[in-house]
Design an enzyme around this catalytic site. Structure first.
Site, PDB file in Angstrom:
ATOM      1  N   LYS A  14       0.849  -1.208   0.000  1.00 27.94           N
ATOM      2  CA  LYS A  14       0.000   0.000   0.000  1.00 27.94           C
ATOM      3  C   LYS A  14       0.883   1.256   0.000  1.00 27.94           C
ATOM      4  O   LYS A  14       0.683   2.166  -0.795  1.00 27.94           O
ATOM      5  CB  LYS A  14      -0.924   0.015   1.237  1.00 27.94           C
ATOM      6  CG  LYS A  14      -1.825  -1.204   1.348  1.00 27.94           C
ATOM      7  CD  LYS A  14      -2.712  -1.164   2.591  1.00 27.94           C
ATOM      8  CE  LYS A  14      -1.982  -1.264   3.915  1.00 27.94           C
ATOM      9  NZ  LYS A  14      -1.309  -2.561   4.160  1.00 27.94           N
ATOM     10  N   ARG A  89      -9.732   0.396   8.602  1.00 30.18           N
ATOM     11  CA  ARG A  89      -9.346  -0.992   8.865  1.00 30.18           C
ATOM     12  C   ARG A  89     -10.416  -1.758   9.612  1.00 30.18           C
ATOM     13  O   ARG A  89     -10.214  -2.920   9.945  1.00 30.18           O
ATOM     14  CB  ARG A  89      -8.089  -0.997   9.726  1.00 30.18           C
ATOM     15  CG  ARG A  89      -6.803  -1.237   8.959  1.00 30.18           C
ATOM     16  CD  ARG A  89      -5.705  -0.856   9.909  1.00 30.18           C
ATOM     17  NE  ARG A  89      -4.518  -1.607   9.729  1.00 30.18           N
ATOM     18  CZ  ARG A  89      -3.413  -1.099   9.204  1.00 30.18           C
ATOM     19  NH1 ARG A  89      -3.399   0.115   8.708  1.00 30.18           N
ATOM     20  NH2 ARG A  89      -2.331  -1.818   9.168  1.00 30.18           N
ATOM     21  N   ARG A 123      11.896  -5.229   4.694  1.00 30.96           N
ATOM     22  CA  ARG A 123      11.605  -3.820   4.399  1.00 30.96           C
ATOM     23  C   ARG A 123      12.554  -2.869   5.140  1.00 30.96           C
ATOM     24  O   ARG A 123      12.902  -3.082   6.289  1.00 30.96           O
ATOM     25  CB  ARG A 123      10.173  -3.501   4.817  1.00 30.96           C
ATOM     26  CG  ARG A 123       9.888  -1.999   4.818  1.00 30.96           C
ATOM     27  CD  ARG A 123       8.446  -1.663   4.965  1.00 30.96           C
ATOM     28  NE  ARG A 123       7.799  -2.312   6.076  1.00 30.96           N
ATOM     29  CZ  ARG A 123       6.478  -2.393   6.196  1.00 30.96           C
ATOM     30  NH1 ARG A 123       5.690  -1.880   5.282  1.00 30.96           N
ATOM     31  NH2 ARG A 123       5.950  -2.991   7.240  1.00 30.96           N
ATOM     32  N   ARG A 157      11.415  -0.650  10.753  1.00 28.82           N
ATOM     33  CA  ARG A 157      10.338  -0.410  11.709  1.00 28.82           C
ATOM     34  C   ARG A 157      10.411  -1.370  12.882  1.00 28.82           C
ATOM     35  O   ARG A 157      10.755  -2.539  12.706  1.00 28.82           O
ATOM     36  CB  ARG A 157       8.989  -0.586  10.994  1.00 28.82           C
ATOM     37  CG  ARG A 157       8.503   0.706  10.401  1.00 28.82           C
ATOM     38  CD  ARG A 157       7.353   0.529   9.482  1.00 28.82           C
ATOM     39  NE  ARG A 157       6.247  -0.258  10.035  1.00 28.82           N
ATOM     40  CZ  ARG A 157       5.110  -0.451   9.387  1.00 28.82           C
ATOM     41  NH1 ARG A 157       4.936   0.097   8.195  1.00 28.82           N
ATOM     42  NH2 ARG A 157       4.155  -1.183   9.914  1.00 28.82           N
ATOM     43  N   ARG A 168      -0.333  -9.199  13.182  1.00 30.16           N
ATOM     44  CA  ARG A 168      -0.908  -8.203  12.264  1.00 30.16           C
ATOM     45  C   ARG A 168      -1.761  -8.898  11.200  1.00 30.16           C
ATOM     46  O   ARG A 168      -2.816  -8.390  10.808  1.00 30.16           O
ATOM     47  CB  ARG A 168       0.211  -7.369  11.619  1.00 30.16           C
ATOM     48  CG  ARG A 168       0.759  -6.325  12.584  1.00 30.16           C
ATOM     49  CD  ARG A 168       2.158  -5.888  12.252  1.00 30.16           C
ATOM     50  NE  ARG A 168       2.289  -5.180  11.013  1.00 30.16           N
ATOM     51  CZ  ARG A 168       3.472  -4.896  10.448  1.00 30.16           C
ATOM     52  NH1 ARG A 168       4.592  -5.264  11.047  1.00 30.16           N
ATOM     53  NH2 ARG A 168       3.522  -4.244   9.324  1.00 30.16           N
TER      54      ARG A 168
HETATM   55  P1  AP5 Z   1       4.855  -1.669   1.832  1.00 25.48           P
HETATM   56  O1  AP5 Z   1       4.504  -0.848   0.636  1.00 25.48           O
HETATM   57  O2  AP5 Z   1       5.612  -1.002   2.927  1.00 25.48           O
HETATM   58  O3  AP5 Z   1       3.560  -2.428   2.382  1.00 25.48           O
HETATM   59  P2  AP5 Z   1       2.283  -1.852   3.147  1.00 25.48           P
HETATM   60  O4  AP5 Z   1       1.078  -2.509   2.554  1.00 25.48           O
HETATM   61  O5  AP5 Z   1       2.304  -0.349   3.187  1.00 25.48           O
HETATM   62  O6  AP5 Z   1       2.579  -2.517   4.535  1.00 25.48           O
HETATM   63  P3  AP5 Z   1       2.573  -1.994   6.045  1.00 25.48           P
HETATM   64  O7  AP5 Z   1       3.307  -3.017   6.845  1.00 25.48           O
HETATM   65  O8  AP5 Z   1       3.022  -0.565   6.161  1.00 25.48           O
HETATM   66  O9  AP5 Z   1       1.105  -2.116   6.364  1.00 25.48           O
HETATM   67  P4  AP5 Z   1       0.524  -2.279   7.736  1.00 25.48           P
HETATM   68  O10 AP5 Z   1      -0.884  -2.163   7.310  1.00 25.48           O
HETATM   69  O11 AP5 Z   1       0.845  -3.448   8.549  1.00 25.48           O
HETATM   70  O12 AP5 Z   1       1.244  -1.117   8.587  1.00 25.48           O
HETATM   71  P5  AP5 Z   1       0.787   0.334   8.999  1.00 25.48           P
HETATM   72  O13 AP5 Z   1       1.966   1.196   9.043  1.00 25.48           O
HETATM   73  O14 AP5 Z   1      -0.387   0.769   8.200  1.00 25.48           O
HETATM   74  O15 AP5 Z   1       5.661  -2.965   1.289  1.00 25.48           O
HETATM   75  C1  AP5 Z   1       6.189  -3.921   2.199  1.00 25.48           C
HETATM   76  C2  AP5 Z   1       7.544  -4.420   1.653  1.00 25.48           C
HETATM   77  O16 AP5 Z   1       7.331  -5.161   0.440  1.00 25.48           O
HETATM   78  C3  AP5 Z   1       8.534  -3.297   1.289  1.00 25.48           C
HETATM   79  O17 AP5 Z   1       9.834  -3.703   1.621  1.00 25.48           O
HETATM   80  C4  AP5 Z   1       8.383  -3.151  -0.238  1.00 25.48           C
HETATM   81  O18 AP5 Z   1       9.572  -2.686  -0.861  1.00 25.48           O
HETATM   82  C5  AP5 Z   1       8.040  -4.574  -0.654  1.00 25.48           C
HETATM   83  N1  AP5 Z   1       7.140  -4.652  -1.809  1.00 25.48           N
HETATM   84  C6  AP5 Z   1       6.102  -3.815  -2.089  1.00 25.48           C
HETATM   85  N2  AP5 Z   1       5.487  -4.214  -3.224  1.00 25.48           N
HETATM   86  C7  AP5 Z   1       6.146  -5.327  -3.644  1.00 25.48           C
HETATM   87  C8  AP5 Z   1       5.968  -6.212  -4.773  1.00 25.48           C
HETATM   88  N3  AP5 Z   1       5.001  -6.026  -5.678  1.00 25.48           N
HETATM   89  N4  AP5 Z   1       6.818  -7.267  -4.886  1.00 25.48           N
HETATM   90  C9  AP5 Z   1       7.810  -7.481  -3.972  1.00 25.48           C
HETATM   91  N5  AP5 Z   1       8.024  -6.670  -2.893  1.00 25.48           N
HETATM   92  C10 AP5 Z   1       7.192  -5.609  -2.731  1.00 25.48           C
HETATM   93  O19 AP5 Z   1       0.248   0.059  10.485  1.00 25.48           O
HETATM   94  C11 AP5 Z   1       1.136  -0.268  11.529  1.00 25.48           C
HETATM   95  C12 AP5 Z   1       0.345  -0.448  12.817  1.00 25.48           C
HETATM   96  O20 AP5 Z   1      -0.327   0.781  13.147  1.00 25.48           O
HETATM   97  C13 AP5 Z   1      -0.781  -1.490  12.752  1.00 25.48           C
HETATM   98  O21 AP5 Z   1      -0.307  -2.792  13.039  1.00 25.48           O
HETATM   99  C14 AP5 Z   1      -1.745  -0.968  13.832  1.00 25.48           C
HETATM  100  O22 AP5 Z   1      -1.277  -1.281  15.115  1.00 25.48           O
HETATM  101  C15 AP5 Z   1      -1.636   0.535  13.652  1.00 25.48           C
HETATM  102  N6  AP5 Z   1      -2.633   1.082  12.705  1.00 25.48           N
HETATM  103  C16 AP5 Z   1      -2.364   1.735  11.537  1.00 25.48           C
HETATM  104  N7  AP5 Z   1      -3.485   2.116  10.931  1.00 25.48           N
HETATM  105  C17 AP5 Z   1      -4.514   1.712  11.728  1.00 25.48           C
HETATM  106  C18 AP5 Z   1      -5.932   1.791  11.620  1.00 25.48           C
HETATM  107  N8  AP5 Z   1      -6.533   2.376  10.572  1.00 25.48           N
HETATM  108  N9  AP5 Z   1      -6.668   1.234  12.622  1.00 25.48           N
HETATM  109  C19 AP5 Z   1      -6.088   0.643  13.707  1.00 25.48           C
HETATM  110  N10 AP5 Z   1      -4.740   0.525  13.858  1.00 25.48           N
HETATM  111  C20 AP5 Z   1      -3.963   1.051  12.871  1.00 25.48           C
END
Ligand code: AP5
Length: 210
Positions: A14, A89, A123, A157, A168
């Site tokens: 994402k 979410r 990552r 991270r 997660r």
């Molecule tokens: P990346 O693009 O970083 O993936 P992402 O989908 O953004 O993953 P996140 O881990 O950031 O999502 P998340 O939802 O767990 O974390 P968030 O920060 O939102 O890609 C991942 C890796 O893969 C990278 O190394 C990239 O280079 C690689 N990659 C990408 N595309 C690729 C491809 N096509 N092929 C190969 N490799 C690829 O949330 C963190 C925490 O915050 C949550 O656990 C929760 O506690 C809290 N939180 C955040 N938002 C909320 C909410 N709305 N409600 C409640 N809690 C929340």
């Protein structure tokens, strides 16, 4: 103006796609994960509360997230719509969003669980501009230098470890994935195969948005 939602499991890409399509769409990226990490980093009350949940791989309570989004959408750059990354979410978050913004597209980036752990554990991001990389799948063009801002400091991270990823993913399947059906029933869900190279996925998303 319309907003869009980037939806999918942790590590689906994402954030990676948001950084690539923000120029074409003109919409600012609004990542609740980034906002929460900023709050943790500055030691605010929200950050202190959120950290417990984030470290455990659990979702932060809806009321905290909805308040963050309400405040964020008051900023001038959000007036023309935004690109939500990692929000909503839960169904209550989606219901709250429907009261405060109009969402035209929900882009669901689908990636099998088996691919998620290696994506997340490899990552790293640029410390200066936050550009996302992967040790194997998406390294910088010149190793050690950010393609985007030319800086040379990177970070990982705190929650990018195997144990937290499993929690997660559980949270995603139990609390978040039902939203796909919720948005499908509203006719705005676009499903994208996220198990391909990054550029192909970007092209598909841009086509879906057009
Ligand atoms: P990346 O693009 O970083 O993936 P992402 O989908 O953004 O993953 P996140 O881990 O950031 O999502 P998340 O939802 O767990 O974390 P968030 O920060 O939102 O890609 C991942 C890796 O893969 C990278 O190394 C990239 O280079 C690689 N990659 C990408 N595309 C690729 C491809 N096509 N092929 C190969 N490799 C690829 O949330 C963190 C925490 O915050 C949550 O656990 C929760 O506690 C809290 N939180 C955040 N938002 C909320 C909410 N709305 N409600 C409640 N809690 C929340």
């Amino acid at each position: 103006m319309d907003s869009i939602v980037l939806f999918g499991p942790p590590g689906a890409g994402k954030g990676t796609q948001a950084q690539r399509i923000t120029e074409s769409t003109g919409l600012p990226q609004v990542s609740t994960g980034d906002m929460l990490r900023a709050a943790v980093g500055s030691g605010t009350a929200v950050g202190l509360e959120a950290k417990r949940y984030m470290d455990a791989g659990k979702l932060v309570p809806d009321n905290v997230i909805i308040q963050l989004i309400i405040e964020r959408l008051k900023k001038d750059d959000a007036k023309g719509g935004v690109m939500f990354d990692g929000f909503p979410r839960t169904i209550p978050q989606a219901e709250a969003l429907s009261q405060i913004a109009h969402v035209s597209h929900v882009i669901s980036i689908n990636v099998p669980d088996a691919k998620i752990v290696e994506r997340i554990c490899g990552r790293f991001t640029c410390k200066t501009c936050g550009f996302v990389y992967h040790e194997v799948f998406n390294p910088p063009l010149e190793i050690g230098t950010c393609d985007h801002c030319n800086e040379t400091d990177f970070k990982k991270r705190a929650d990018d470890n195997e144990n937290t990823v499993i929690s997660r993913l559980e949270a995603y399947h139990n609390q978040t994935s039902p939203l796909a059906q919720w948005y499908k029933s509203k006719g705005i869900l676009c499903e994208i195969d996220g198990d391909r190279n990054i550029e192909e996925i970007t092209q598909d998303i841009l086509e879906a948005l057009n």
